[in-house]
Design an enzyme around this catalytic site. Structure first.
Site, PDB file in Angstrom:
ATOM      1  N   HIS A  66       0.800  -1.231   0.000  1.00  0.00           N
ATOM      2  CA  HIS A  66       0.000   0.000   0.000  1.00  0.00           C
ATOM      3  C   HIS A  66       0.837   1.288   0.000  1.00  0.00           C
ATOM      4  CE1 HIS A  66       1.008   0.185   4.239  1.00  0.00           C
ATOM      5  NE2 HIS A  66       0.521   1.407   4.259  1.00  0.00           N
ATOM      6  N   HIS A  81       1.602   6.838  -0.892  1.00  0.00           N
ATOM      7  CA  HIS A  81       0.676   6.067  -0.058  1.00  0.00           C
ATOM      8  C   HIS A  81      -0.605   5.860  -0.855  1.00  0.00           C
ATOM      9  CE1 HIS A  81      -1.814   4.895   3.362  1.00  0.00           C
ATOM     10  NE2 HIS A  81      -0.698   4.754   4.052  1.00  0.00           N
TER      11      HIS A  81
END
Length: 157
Positions: A66, A81
């Protein structure tokens, strides 16, 4: 003789993904919205292929896929992110294409994520690109609008 201008050092950061720029202040995570982790931009992704926003070394690649961090030869440290709170998915819907420690070029594929499944699971896929160490750069210019991988989203001066 002409006048000499001091050359201003600039560093361009590309978009890691196709999507639409949105003000980072509008994201629901206050740490990112208030730029506590560094100056940055937010992109609402339109597809799930995430690339290197610049040349550098992949200093961090979360096992969950992620998020990843890149350091450049110029001393700029970037953090990408994918989504908000997506660490809670524990890697589900994320597939990494490279390894931590790899040298990457702008545009190299880093992560493939299933944006539709991430949304179905109740997560916001907004992607944050944050300059965690600006070094000798005093100014950060942010772009707006639709972007494709590699399009400039920030210019550090």
């Amino acid at each position: 003789m002409g006048l000499f201008k001091k050359k201003v050092k600039q560093f361009e950061i590309g978009s890691p993904v196709s999507g639409r720029m949105t003000p980072i202040s509008s994201v629901s995570d206050p740490v990112f919205a208030q730029e506590m982790t560094g100056k940055g931009v937010a992109i609402v992704p339109e597809e799930g292929v995430f690339c290197a926003p610049c040349d550098g070394v992949l200093e961090s690649l979360f096992p969950t896929g992620h998020a990843y961090g890149i350091s450049t030869a110029d001393g700029v440290e970037l953090f990408v992110h994918i989504g908000l709170d997506t660490v809670k998915l524990d890697g589900k819907f994320f597939e990494t294409a490279v390894n931590q420690g790899d040298t990457v070029k702008k545009g190299d594929r880093i992560v493939v994520a299933d944006i539709a499944e991430i949304q179905k699971a109740g997560f916001d896929p907004v992607t944050l690109v944050v300059v965690s160490s600006q070094g000798e750069y005093a100014e950060v210019e942010k772009k707006e609008g639709k972007v494709f991988p590699g399009d400039t989203v920030m210019v550090l001066t």
